[in-house]
Design an enzyme around this catalytic site. Structure first.
Site, PDB file in Angstrom:
ATOM      1  N   ARG A  81       0.835  -1.205   0.000  1.00  0.00           N
ATOM      2  CA  ARG A  81       0.000   0.000   0.000  1.00  0.00           C
ATOM      3  C   ARG A  81       0.870   1.255   0.000  1.00  0.00           C
ATOM      4  NH1 ARG A  81      -4.573   1.687   4.544  1.00  0.00           N
ATOM      5  NH2 ARG A  81      -5.584   3.298   3.308  1.00  0.00           N
TER       6      ARG A  81
ATOM      7  N   ASP B 264      -5.526   4.877  13.574  1.00  0.00           N
ATOM      8  CA  ASP B 264      -4.577   5.305  12.561  1.00  0.00           C
ATOM      9  C   ASP B 264      -5.076   6.591  11.922  1.00  0.00           C
ATOM     10  OD1 ASP B 264      -6.672   4.513  10.959  1.00  0.00           O
ATOM     11  OD2 ASP B 264      -5.645   2.796  10.079  1.00  0.00           O
TER      12      ASP B 264
END
Length: 541
Positions: free
Chosen positions: A157, A433
């Site tokens: 990612r 996050d």
């Protein structure tokens, strides 16, 4: 080839730096940048123009008339390689900088590991070098008991378009973080992953429309050609985490049809994008996310149904978001409660038709796999007509003091984590996050902006008999008061915060600037990365 410059190696990482940043590798990244940076810049400009139009014209998005032929025609994405046909449970938010956790995840029974340079990662120069090097070592077969041909898939990612890489310049300009990460990951790892029939596979985040998907298709095709890989070798899963992208799911898959491995849904980034795009409008005030924002709400049910229908119609898998629960190591009863709650919430998504989802805690992998092996309770209805109003129906509900306090805590602690070079942290049993930080700070900004009243604990009946029930309004003054209370609580309850009070105080001040700014800041990570105070705080002992 344009002139490129790259920062010196951090102390102690000279060997890793030398192996990663060969002249050939840097020339390849520079070539990517020179070919595609103007298109990246145009995408960012188009986003700004779109936002101005939304603010000025108050015209809500809808399904595109000019691409109706794509939605209505019969086409499918290219067939998937064998290892992608049964990808049920990925482990999410695994920054490859955390070598121990990264390796542990690759020795688990998960289908894949989200090797995250985006939401769960803080892109300091140290972290970029360590993370890229750790991936390279795994792919090169240098880690005991990890074989990329049989271990969980590396679902790489890279950063999204909003992030730059300040440590590499091409023709005097910072390079897009997405091209830096993608270029180096492909250059060093693609051939070996392809040889082992294990990639390269990617998650692509924060796309807003099919034009952005088309750019990625061009990048993928160009990269495969330059690296002498067969067309369609790289496969990508696009995260539909922006409200505008939800209106173009078919078009996004169509643009990437030779490289697609499906779509992914994520609740918090998607919800935050509604505030990002429509936050100035009073009709789009999002209620307390912990109390009123879940997959049981109509706007999220319909969003999930749309993505499921799109993927199944186009013969590719759809995955749901990440279960953020963290299992305590010394409390079996609490762990079981968390597992049951995760399975309950994810069962709803499985029944809706998803083919898999992500978890953070490795202890959730086996229960999640068992859930996905259960017989489906029903088959989702395809071709159910989902309208624009379905996607834009904001859930009913109020905003709470508990929710406000929680959002303040998550935002401050996320910034504090970045000051320490960390991209995620655990708070009250959940991993947090940039996705949860985005929805948290977005809600605070929006509640202040619209002077939102908080729900009281008083019952409706009691309120009916009380003429002067006090109402608390979310104001800058209230938020500042709650910030100070949170700092005091941290100082008194945790030795770490007490010893690192300057960093925590600085995080609170940065958070205060973000949530009280006149204009909404598009991405908290962009703001933090480009802020000098962050670089200063990361150097503090």
């Amino acid at each position: 080839m344009g002139l490129f410059e790259i920062s010196a190696p951090p102390k102690g990482l000279e060997l890793q730096y030398k192996e990663l940043f060969t002249t050939e590798a840097l020339n390849f990244v520079a070539e990517l940048v020179l070919k595609f940076e103007s298109e990246v810049e145009q995408i960012l400009r188009d986003r700004q123009i779109k936002k101005i139009q939304l603010d000025k014209e108050c015209v809500l998005p809808s399904f595109l008339e000019e691409t109706k032929h794509i939605r209505d025609s019969d086409w499918r994405v290219a067939p998937l390689p064998e290892r992608l046909l049964c990808r049920h449970v990925d482990i999410g938010d695994i920054s490859p900088t955390n070598q121990e956790l990264f390796h542990k995840a690759l020795r688990s029974k998960a289908s894949g590991v989200q090797v995250d340079f985006d939401d769960g990662h803080c892109p300091t120069w140290n972290n970029q070098i360590i993370g890229l090097y750790n991936v390279q070592q795994v792919v090169a077969g240098k880690i005991p008991d990890i074989d990329i041909a049989t271990s969980p898939l590396l679902m790489l990612r890279p950063r999204a378009w909003n992030m730059m890489e300040s440590n590499m310049m091409v023709n005097g300009k910072q390079v897009p973080g997405a091209l830096f990460d993608f270029g180096l990951l492909m250059y060093h790892n693609a051939a070996s992953l392809h040889r082992h029939k294990s990639g390269p596979f990617f998650y692509l985040s924060k796309l807003e429309n099919h034009i952005e998907a088309r750019l990625w298709e061009e990048i993928l095709t160009f990269t495969e050609k330059q690296l002498k890989l067969p067309r369609g070798t790289a496969k990508v899963c696009v995260l539909i985490e922006n409200i505008l992208a939800a209106f173009e799911t078919h078009e996004i898959l169509y643009e990437l049809r030779d490289h697609s491995l499906g779509l992914n849904c994520g609740v918090f980034d998607y919800s935050a994008s509604i505030i990002q795009k429509f936050g100035k409008w009073k009709g789009f005030v999002l209620p307390d996310r912990q109390k009123y924002v879940s997959m049981n709400e109509h706007f999220l049910q319909q969003y999930l149904a749309l993505v499921v229908q799109t993927c199944h119609q186009r013969a590719c898998p759809v995955t749901a978001g990440m279960a953020a629960g963290v299992l305590p190591s010394n409390n079996k009863q609490k762990s079981q409660e968390i597992i049951e709650n995760v399975l309950k919430s994810k069962r709803t998504e499985v029944v809706a038709g998803v083919d898999g989802f992500l978890v953070y805690d490795l202890g959730l992998v086996e229960p999640a796999l068992q859930l996905l092996q259960e017989p489906r309770e029903c088959v989702p209805k395809l071709n159910n007509q989902i309208t624009s109003s379905d996607l834009l129906r904001i859930p009913q509900g109020g905003d709470t003091m508990e929710g406000l306090k929680h959002n303040i805590a998550v935002t401050i602690l996320f910034i504090y984590a970045w000051f320490q070079g960390e991209g995620h942290f655990v708070y009250k049993g959940n991993v947090e996050d940039s996705a949860t930080a985005e929805i948290s700070r977005s809600q605070i900004w929006q509640w202040i902006r619209h002077q939102v009243p908080l729900e009281t604990s008083t019952s409706t009946a009691a309120m009916a008999t009380t003429e002067s029930t006090p109402v608390t309004i979310v104001t800058v003054k209230l938020v500042k008061t709650l910030i100070e209370a949170f700092l005091l609580d941290c100082h008194n309850s945790d030795v770490m915060y007490k010893q690192d009070s300057r960093r925590l105080e600085a995080a609170a001040r940065v958070m205060e600037n973000i949530v009280t700014s006149r204009e909404f800041l598009n991405f908290i990570t962009t703001y933090l990365y480009e802020s000098n105070i962050v670089k200063y705080m990361q150097k503090m002992e």
